[in-house]
Design an enzyme around this catalytic site. Structure first.
Site, PDB file in Angstrom:
ATOM      1  N   HIS A 147       0.785  -1.188  -0.123  1.00 46.23           N
ATOM      2  CA  HIS A 147       0.033   0.036   0.019  1.00 46.23           C
ATOM      3  C   HIS A 147       0.928   1.302   0.050  1.00 46.23           C
ATOM      4  CE1 HIS A 147      -3.329  -2.621   0.830  1.00 46.23           C
ATOM      5  NE2 HIS A 147      -4.018  -1.831   0.788  1.00 46.23           N
ATOM      6  N   HIS A 198       1.299  -4.051   9.180  1.00 41.70           N
ATOM      7  CA  HIS A 198       2.456  -3.869   9.016  1.00 41.70           C
ATOM      8  C   HIS A 198       3.254  -3.336  10.141  1.00 41.70           C
ATOM      9  CE1 HIS A 198       2.397  -4.586   4.799  1.00 41.70           C
ATOM     10  NE2 HIS A 198       1.461  -4.057   4.679  1.00 41.70           N
TER      11      HIS A 198
END
Length: 404
Positions: A147, A198
């Site tokens: 992303h 993450h």
């Protein structure tokens, strides 16, 4: 001149093929993983307290906001958004962003599966997967953050295109654009940590890789665009390139959906290149009508959407059905044993290794003793190639004949 053009294409394809053989024989993926994985895993573990500290401020509104923001910059969103961009008349921006996201997707997923580093451990980290897409993303490895990588590249290229298109030399506008892009990237990166998807090292890796890819793309994008539009052997070269990239993809430690995502966007890039190369002078040159102009008013653009979206969905369905019928027959004719893990029930493999070989095993498959190849990869490639071709060739021709 023609021999020079053909020469670099042959050298490029032979170079990739040679890399496939050498990297498999020398077990390059495993060696790179042994060098990088322990270091990244250590950073993921040491960064877990940072994730937990951020998640102390959890709230339903923040969950919804960051989940929605993640969907907006996801690969499925790009797949849906890019056709609309083509039909607005900003064809160069659309094709450049399509090829750029394909490049980002392949590079980022390759690194993910080479390193095979885990996401933050749950528990103690709270992982928010509000959509099916996020659940699939959570099955991928963590480093680097796709992303963040995609947002850096696409927001950077979009800013470059807008400033170049508007021909603005106003320093304040440029600074404001850079600040806005940085804010978007910052929100995406922070959101991925907040959602527990993450660690900080993943975000840093995605940011660094994104800036590197963006710098490379800005320096070569015009050459790639000129080749796609008016080069020689474009279709045959790109088809061979897409085929070789399937085999060049590294085999991860444990199967993940990353290879499937790459295959889909690999097909999209193939379909876009074929369609653009064949119809550039008809539908995609710089003088085509653009939305909100007198030549393409907003009601006419809405008409394009109402006609185009059902058409490309129908083409996607038909492409998949046609590929499911043709590929097994073609493989049997050539004596290539195939199996299907998802699309064709009567080709389901009985091999215990089928789940392992399903994901990105083309490099591994090429030099292993498995008895069959997963035909689903070819089906997925042709399905998305057909979808992309319809976006830039079939549907614009329908617009032309209907006066839209």
């Amino acid at each position: 001149m023609a021999s020079i053009t053909t020469g670099w294409q042959v050298i490029s394809l032979c170079g990739i093929a040679l890399w496939i053989v050498i990297s498999s024989k020398l077990k390059v993926t495993q060696k790179l993983r042994s060098c990088t994985q322990p270091w990244i895993c250590q950073r993921v573990i040491s960064g877990t307290p940072i994730v937990i500290r951020i998640q102390k401020y959890q709230h339903r509104c923040l969950d919804t906001f960051f989940s929605g923001l993640s969907c907006v910059v996801s690969v499925p969103f790009y797949t849906a958004f890019l056709p609309l961009l083509f039909w607005t008349g900003h064809c160069k921006l659309a094709r450049q962003m399509t090829l750029l996201i394909a490049f980002c997707d392949y590079t980022g997923n390759c690194i993910k599966d080479v390193v095979s580093a885990p996401r933050p451990p749950t528990p103690p980290v709270r992982r928010v997967t509000a959509t099916k897409d996020e659940e699939d993303n959570a099955m991928e490895y963590g480093f680097p953050s796709s992303h963040t990588l995609n947002t850096v590249c696409l927001s950077g290229y979009l800013l470059h295109y807008i400033l170049d298109y508007s021909e603005s030399n106003d320093l304040s506008i440029r600074v404001a654009g850079i600040i806005l892009a940085c804010q978007v990237v910052g929100l995406i990166g922070f959101g991925r940590i907040y959602l527990g998807m993450h660690s900080l090292i993943d975000i840093i890796g995605g940011l660094a890789l994104g800036l590197g890819i963006l710098a490379i793309w800005l320096s070569v994008s015009e050459y790639i665009d000129n080749f796609v539009v008016s080069g020689q052997n474009v279709v045959s070269f790109w088809a061979a390139l897409c085929f070789l990239l399937l085999f060049a993809y590294p085999t991860p430690e444990v199967p993940t959906p990353s290879f499937e995502y790459h295959t889909a966007f690999n097909g999209v890039s193939l379909g876009i290149v074929i369609g653009i190369h064949q119809t550039f002078h008809q539908f995609h040159h710089e003088d085509v009508a653009r939305v909100f102009s007198p030549q393409l008013a907003f009601p006419a653009f809405v008409g394009r959407l109402l006609l185009g979206i059902p058409t490309i969905l129908l083409v996607k369905f038909c492409s998949k059905a046609l590929a499911k019928w043709i590929l097994p027959i073609f493989s049997n004719t050539l004596g290539i044993p195939v199996r299907s893990t998802s699309y064709i029930p009567n080709l389901n493999g009985t091999d215990k290794k089928s789940d392992v070989l399903k994901q990105s095993g083309y490099l591994q498959k090429m030099f292993s003793k498995q008895t069959s190849f997963d035909v689903d990869t070819g089906i997925r490639l042709l399905q998305y190639a057909g979808l992309a071709w319809s976006v830039v060739d079939l549907v614009p021709s329908m617009f032309f004949h209907m006066g839209l």
